[in-house]
Design an enzyme around this catalytic site. Structure first.
Site, PDB file in Angstrom:
ATOM      1  N   ILE A 140      66.014  12.735  17.973  1.00  0.00           N
ATOM      2  CA  ILE A 140      65.667  12.866  16.554  1.00  0.00           C
ATOM      3  C   ILE A 140      64.937  11.632  16.024  1.00  0.00           C
ATOM      4  O   ILE A 140      64.698  11.521  14.838  1.00  0.00           O
ATOM      5  CB  ILE A 140      66.916  13.190  15.688  1.00  0.00           C
ATOM      6  N   GLY A 141      64.584  10.707  16.917  1.00  0.00           N
ATOM      7  CA  GLY A 141      63.752   9.586  16.505  1.00  0.00           C
ATOM      8  C   GLY A 141      64.482   8.306  16.156  1.00  0.00           C
ATOM      9  O   GLY A 141      64.025   7.533  15.308  1.00  0.00           O
TER      10      GLY A 141
ATOM     11  N   LYS B  69      68.916  -2.302  23.014  1.00  0.00           N
ATOM     12  CA  LYS B  69      69.364  -0.994  23.496  1.00  0.00           C
ATOM     13  C   LYS B  69      70.406  -1.284  24.572  1.00  0.00           C
ATOM     14  O   LYS B  69      70.075  -1.426  25.755  1.00  0.00           O
ATOM     15  CB  LYS B  69      68.187  -0.217  24.076  1.00  0.00           C
TER      16      LYS B  69
ATOM     17  N   ASP C  19      62.342   3.648  25.396  1.00  0.00           N
ATOM     18  CA  ASP C  19      62.854   3.248  24.082  1.00  0.00           C
ATOM     19  C   ASP C  19      63.073   1.744  24.011  1.00  0.00           C
ATOM     20  O   ASP C  19      62.722   1.095  23.021  1.00  0.00           O
ATOM     21  CB  ASP C  19      64.167   3.969  23.787  1.00  0.00           C
TER      22      ASP C  19
ATOM     23  N   GLY D 283      71.949   8.696  22.195  1.00  0.00           N
ATOM     24  CA  GLY D 283      72.368  10.026  21.798  1.00  0.00           C
ATOM     25  C   GLY D 283      72.976  10.033  20.410  1.00  0.00           C
ATOM     26  O   GLY D 283      72.536   9.330  19.511  1.00  0.00           O
TER      27      GLY D 283
ATOM     28  N   HIS E  75      55.761  12.166   9.585  1.00  0.00           N
ATOM     29  CA  HIS E  75      55.518  12.556  10.975  1.00  0.00           C
ATOM     30  C   HIS E  75      54.231  11.898  11.478  1.00  0.00           C
ATOM     31  O   HIS E  75      53.196  11.924  10.817  1.00  0.00           O
ATOM     32  CB  HIS E  75      55.384  14.083  11.072  1.00  0.00           C
TER      33      HIS E  75
END
Length: 223
Positions: free
Chosen positions: A14-15, A38, A55, A119, A206
């Site tokens: 979902i970004g 991360k 990511d 997630g 977007h």
């Protein structure tokens, strides 16, 4: 503002990374030293330098510094699976203590560290260890990224309830327009603003790159 923030998502895909990079760019306009982290990433690709996650590389680039990759992504897993499954396949033990040490090293040398989860809120990292333990035990305020698509209201409200039930502070939320054709967008945003127990920090258009989208965030709204 806290020297650390945890970026949670209402679901996978979902970004979170897009929002985290946008937040890093927004923070860099006010603080000289901001970086992303991360702690755990699955779905990494093998490169001549070792396993690399798309990511984590994006977070590294958004920070605009020369940090080594391993400082940003201490646990890199090859299989695109839930971390506990990928780690089991690769014989990797995911433990919170070394991840915490890596985070504290970043925090000691930066004004702020933006920590991206993996997630959704309750993704397993290892037996008896959920991703939610990171903001719980590191005492990090949470920013929830809401992927704006059909079903986002339920996902957002359940995530917010779980965050607060786990004793964490929901500092704000970011809407991310992953579905540019979403019906009744403004009505859904109004519902989220009404029902979520934290302020909206902004809505990301977007297809707009993080450096440009950073102006859409209102850092003053962080509670």
């Amino acid at each position: 503002m806290s020297r650390g923030l945890f970026i949670a998502g209402t679901d996978t895909g979902i970004g979170k990374t897009h929002a985290a990079c946008t937040l890093i760019h927004a923070l860099r306009a006010h603080y000289p030293g901001v970086c992303g982290m991360k702690p755990v990433a699955s779905g990494c690709l093998q490169t001549p330098e070792g396993l690399r996650n798309e990511d984590a590389l994006a977070l590294q680039a958004a920070g605009g510094n020369a940090l080594p990759y391993e400082a940003i992504n201490p646990v890199a897993l090859r299989e695109p699976l839930s971390p506990h499954l990928a780690a089991r396949l690769e014989g990797v033990a995911i433990e919170l203590a070394p991840l915490r040490a890596a985070f504290e090293a970043l925090r000691a040398s930066h004004d702020a560290v933006v920590v991206e989860g993996v997630g959704g809120w309750m993704v397993p990292l290892a037996p008896g260890l959920l991703a939610s333990a990171i903001p719980q035990q590191w005492n990090l305020p949470v920013v929830l990224v809401v992927g704006l698509r059909l079903g986002c209201l339920n996902h957002a409200l359940l995530s917010a309830r779980a965050i607060e039930a786990d004793g964490c502070r929901l500092a704000g939320w970011i809407g991310n327009r992953i579905d540019p054709a979403m019906a009744a967008l403004e009505d859904n945003l109004a519902t989220l603003r009404e029902l979520l127990p934290a302020p909206c920090l902004g809505v990301l258009p977007h297809g707009l790159a993080p450096a440009q989208a950073a102006t859409r965030l209102q850092l003053a709204a962080l509670n």
